[in-house]
Motif scaffolding. Structure first.
Motif, PDB file in Angstrom:
ATOM      1  N   ARG A   1       0.831  -1.202   0.000  1.00  0.00           N
ATOM      2  CA  ARG A   1       0.000   0.000   0.000  1.00  0.00           C
ATOM      3  C   ARG A   1       0.869   1.258   0.000  1.00  0.00           C
ATOM      4  O   ARG A   1       0.455   2.316  -0.466  1.00  0.00           O
ATOM      5  CB  ARG A   1      -0.908  -0.006   1.233  1.00  0.00           C
ATOM      6  N   ASN A   2       2.070   1.151   0.536  1.00  0.00           N
ATOM      7  CA  ASN A   2       2.953   2.312   0.658  1.00  0.00           C
ATOM      8  C   ASN A   2       4.067   2.361  -0.394  1.00  0.00           C
ATOM      9  O   ASN A   2       4.948   3.209  -0.310  1.00  0.00           O
ATOM     10  CB  ASN A   2       3.573   2.325   2.062  1.00  0.00           C
ATOM     11  N   LEU A   3       4.028   1.473  -1.378  1.00  0.00           N
ATOM     12  CA  LEU A   3       5.097   1.438  -2.380  1.00  0.00           C
ATOM     13  C   LEU A   3       5.157   2.681  -3.261  1.00  0.00           C
ATOM     14  O   LEU A   3       6.205   2.965  -3.835  1.00  0.00           O
ATOM     15  CB  LEU A   3       4.966   0.190  -3.255  1.00  0.00           C
ATOM     16  N   SER A   4       4.082   3.422  -3.351  1.00  0.00           N
ATOM     17  CA  SER A   4       4.111   4.612  -4.212  1.00  0.00           C
ATOM     18  C   SER A   4       5.179   5.602  -3.744  1.00  0.00           C
ATOM     19  O   SER A   4       5.824   6.245  -4.574  1.00  0.00           O
ATOM     20  CB  SER A   4       2.735   5.279  -4.269  1.00  0.00           C
ATOM     21  N   GLY A   5       5.396   5.706  -2.452  1.00  0.00           N
ATOM     22  CA  GLY A   5       6.443   6.597  -1.943  1.00  0.00           C
ATOM     23  C   GLY A   5       7.831   6.133  -2.367  1.00  0.00           C
ATOM     24  O   GLY A   5       8.683   6.934  -2.745  1.00  0.00           O
ATOM     25  N   ILE A   6       8.048   4.815  -2.313  1.00  0.00           N
ATOM     26  CA  ILE A   6       9.341   4.271  -2.725  1.00  0.00           C
ATOM     27  C   ILE A   6       9.518   4.432  -4.229  1.00  0.00           C
ATOM     28  O   ILE A   6      10.603   4.767  -4.707  1.00  0.00           O
ATOM     29  CB  ILE A   6       9.484   2.808  -2.280  1.00  0.00           C
ATOM     30  N   LYS A   7       8.436   4.246  -4.982  1.00  0.00           N
ATOM     31  CA  LYS A   7       8.509   4.457  -6.435  1.00  0.00           C
ATOM     32  C   LYS A   7       8.884   5.896  -6.740  1.00  0.00           C
ATOM     33  O   LYS A   7       9.660   6.164  -7.657  1.00  0.00           O
ATOM     34  CB  LYS A   7       7.177   4.097  -7.095  1.00  0.00           C
ATOM     35  N   TRP A   8       8.357   6.831  -5.968  1.00  0.00           N
ATOM     36  CA  TRP A   8       8.686   8.244  -6.168  1.00  0.00           C
ATOM     37  C   TRP A   8      10.188   8.445  -5.951  1.00  0.00           C
ATOM     38  O   TRP A   8      10.851   9.123  -6.750  1.00  0.00           O
ATOM     39  CB  TRP A   8       7.874   9.127  -5.222  1.00  0.00           C
ATOM     40  N   CYS A   9      10.722   7.868  -4.880  1.00  0.00           N
ATOM     41  CA  CYS A   9      12.159   7.987  -4.596  1.00  0.00           C
ATOM     42  C   CYS A   9      12.979   7.407  -5.754  1.00  0.00           C
ATOM     43  O   CYS A   9      13.988   7.991  -6.164  1.00  0.00           O
ATOM     44  CB  CYS A   9      12.519   7.237  -3.312  1.00  0.00           C
ATOM     45  N   TYR A  10      12.545   6.263  -6.257  1.00  0.00           N
ATOM     46  CA  TYR A  10      13.269   5.600  -7.345  1.00  0.00           C
ATOM     47  C   TYR A  10      13.208   6.428  -8.620  1.00  0.00           C
ATOM     48  O   TYR A  10      14.220   6.596  -9.313  1.00  0.00           O
ATOM     49  CB  TYR A  10      12.710   4.194  -7.554  1.00  0.00           C
ATOM     50  N   GLN A  11      12.045   6.967  -8.947  1.00  0.00           N
ATOM     51  CA  GLN A  11      11.921   7.808 -10.143  1.00  0.00           C
ATOM     52  C   GLN A  11      12.847   9.024 -10.047  1.00  0.00           C
ATOM     53  O   GLN A  11      13.476   9.413 -11.024  1.00  0.00           O
ATOM     54  CB  GLN A  11      10.463   8.267 -10.338  1.00  0.00           C
ATOM     55  N   ASP A  12      12.925   9.602  -8.862  1.00  0.00           N
ATOM     56  CA  ASP A  12      13.814  10.738  -8.635  1.00  0.00           C
ATOM     57  C   ASP A  12      15.272  10.317  -8.850  1.00  0.00           C
ATOM     58  O   ASP A  12      16.048  11.027  -9.487  1.00  0.00           O
ATOM     59  CB  ASP A  12      13.601  11.283  -7.218  1.00  0.00           C
ATOM     60  N   ALA A  13      15.640   9.140  -8.342  1.00  0.00           N
ATOM     61  CA  ALA A  13      17.014   8.638  -8.489  1.00  0.00           C
ATOM     62  C   ALA A  13      17.339   8.342  -9.955  1.00  0.00           C
ATOM     63  O   ALA A  13      18.480   8.516 -10.384  1.00  0.00           O
ATOM     64  CB  ALA A  13      17.212   7.394  -7.627  1.00  0.00           C
ATOM     65  N   LEU A  14      16.341   7.897 -10.714  1.00  0.00           N
ATOM     66  CA  LEU A  14      16.570   7.603 -12.135  1.00  0.00           C
ATOM     67  C   LEU A  14      16.932   8.865 -12.922  1.00  0.00           C
ATOM     68  O   LEU A  14      17.589   8.775 -13.957  1.00  0.00           O
ATOM     69  CB  LEU A  14      15.339   6.936 -12.760  1.00  0.00           C
ATOM     70  N   GLN A  15      16.516  10.013 -12.425  1.00  0.00           N
ATOM     71  CA  GLN A  15      16.901  11.272 -13.077  1.00  0.00           C
ATOM     72  C   GLN A  15      18.418  11.474 -12.970  1.00  0.00           C
ATOM     73  O   GLN A  15      19.041  12.038 -13.860  1.00  0.00           O
ATOM     74  CB  GLN A  15      16.178  12.463 -12.433  1.00  0.00           C
ATOM     75  N   ARG A  16      18.997  10.996 -11.872  1.00  0.00           N
ATOM     76  CA  ARG A  16      20.442  11.123 -11.660  1.00  0.00           C
ATOM     77  C   ARG A  16      21.208  10.003 -12.364  1.00  0.00           C
ATOM     78  O   ARG A  16      22.330  10.204 -12.821  1.00  0.00           O
ATOM     79  CB  ARG A  16      20.763  11.089 -10.155  1.00  0.00           C
ATOM     80  N   ASP A  17      20.616   8.805 -12.402  1.00  0.00           N
ATOM     81  CA  ASP A  17      21.284   7.643 -12.996  1.00  0.00           C
ATOM     82  C   ASP A  17      20.236   6.759 -13.669  1.00  0.00           C
ATOM     83  O   ASP A  17      19.625   5.909 -13.016  1.00  0.00           O
ATOM     84  CB  ASP A  17      22.029   6.850 -11.911  1.00  0.00           C
ATOM     85  N   PRO A  18      20.024   6.940 -14.969  1.00  0.00           N
ATOM     86  CA  PRO A  18      18.985   6.187 -15.682  1.00  0.00           C
ATOM     87  C   PRO A  18      19.186   4.673 -15.680  1.00  0.00           C
ATOM     88  O   PRO A  18      18.250   3.927 -15.935  1.00  0.00           O
ATOM     89  CB  PRO A  18      19.055   6.723 -17.115  1.00  0.00           C
ATOM     90  N   LYS A  19      20.389   4.200 -15.374  1.00  0.00           N
ATOM     91  CA  LYS A  19      20.651   2.754 -15.369  1.00  0.00           C
ATOM     92  C   LYS A  19      20.542   2.145 -13.967  1.00  0.00           C
ATOM     93  O   LYS A  19      20.835   0.965 -13.795  1.00  0.00           O
ATOM     94  CB  LYS A  19      22.036   2.476 -15.938  1.00  0.00           C
ATOM     95  N   LEU A  20      20.122   2.924 -13.001  1.00  0.00           N
ATOM     96  CA  LEU A  20      20.038   2.455 -11.617  1.00  0.00           C
ATOM     97  C   LEU A  20      19.013   1.334 -11.475  1.00  0.00           C
ATOM     98  O   LEU A  20      17.872   1.459 -11.906  1.00  0.00           O
ATOM     99  CB  LEU A  20      19.649   3.628 -10.702  1.00  0.00           C
ATOM    100  N   ARG A  21      19.443   0.214 -10.905  1.00  0.00           N
ATOM    101  CA  ARG A  21      18.546  -0.904 -10.632  1.00  0.00           C
ATOM    102  C   ARG A  21      19.220  -1.813  -9.622  1.00  0.00           C
ATOM    103  O   ARG A  21      20.414  -1.741  -9.404  1.00  0.00           O
ATOM    104  CB  ARG A  21      18.176  -1.669 -11.891  1.00  0.00           C
ATOM    105  N   GLY A  22      18.431  -2.679  -9.012  1.00  0.00           N
ATOM    106  CA  GLY A  22      18.993  -3.637  -8.069  1.00  0.00           C
ATOM    107  C   GLY A  22      18.000  -3.987  -6.980  1.00  0.00           C
ATOM    108  O   GLY A  22      16.894  -3.462  -6.913  1.00  0.00           O
ATOM    109  N   LYS A  23      18.414  -4.908  -6.134  1.00  0.00           N
ATOM    110  CA  LYS A  23      17.580  -5.348  -5.019  1.00  0.00           C
ATOM    111  C   LYS A  23      17.929  -4.523  -3.792  1.00  0.00           C
ATOM    112  O   LYS A  23      19.098  -4.349  -3.467  1.00  0.00           O
ATOM    113  CB  LYS A  23      17.831  -6.829  -4.727  1.00  0.00           C
ATOM    114  N   VAL A  24      16.906  -4.003  -3.149  1.00  0.00           N
ATOM    115  CA  VAL A  24      17.080  -3.250  -1.917  1.00  0.00           C
ATOM    116  C   VAL A  24      16.400  -4.043  -0.810  1.00  0.00           C
ATOM    117  O   VAL A  24      15.267  -4.506  -0.980  1.00  0.00           O
ATOM    118  CB  VAL A  24      16.454  -1.834  -2.029  1.00  0.00           C
ATOM    119  N   THR A  25      17.086  -4.210   0.302  1.00  0.00           N
ATOM    120  CA  THR A  25      16.500  -4.908   1.438  1.00  0.00           C
ATOM    121  C   THR A  25      15.993  -3.874   2.430  1.00  0.00           C
ATOM    122  O   THR A  25      16.763  -3.060   2.944  1.00  0.00           O
ATOM    123  CB  THR A  25      17.538  -5.825   2.108  1.00  0.00           C
ATOM    124  N   LEU A  26      14.689  -3.902   2.661  1.00  0.00           N
ATOM    125  CA  LEU A  26      14.071  -3.040   3.663  1.00  0.00           C
ATOM    126  C   LEU A  26      14.062  -3.805   4.979  1.00  0.00           C
ATOM    127  O   LEU A  26      13.717  -4.983   5.006  1.00  0.00           O
ATOM    128  CB  LEU A  26      12.638  -2.693   3.273  1.00  0.00           C
TER     129      LEU A  26
END
Length: 95
Positions: A12-37
């Motif tokens: 239910r709260n993933l939209s906030g994390i998606k926002w963070c990721y979209q922001d990070a993609l502006q800095r590095d379009p190839k950014l990807r990987g597994k993140v452990t919460l």
């Protein structure tokens, strides 16, 4: 708390994390990987020590953003007033 409840609230709260990721993609379009919460759900349903980790992702701003979003999450109070420790893998990738 059971796994389904924890998973439902995280999703239910993933939209906030998606926002963070979209922001990070502006800095590095190839950014990807597994993140452990990881975090602890306190007896009042609030989180203690939210963490987002992946040693291969060097974008500290992304990890700080994710931790900030996680800090706002609220869960039902654990039964019997205990605490619940959670580790949740999340894959960051573009479509």
């Amino acid at each position: 708390l059971d796994r389904k409840t924890v998973q439902r609230i995280i999703r239910r709260n993933l939209s906030g994390i998606k926002w963070c990721y979209q922001d990070a993609l502006q800095r590095d379009p190839k950014l990807r990987g597994k993140v452990t919460l990881s975090f602890t759900i306190l007896p009042n349903g609030k989180l203690e020590k939210p963490e987002a980790r992946n040693p291969s992702i060097k974008d500290e701003k992304l990890m700080t953003c994710i931790k900030g979003k996680m800090g706002r999450w609220r869960f039902p109070a654990p039964k019997d007033g205990g605490v619940v420790r959670v580790t949740y893998p999340l894959i960051l990738k573009t479509r």
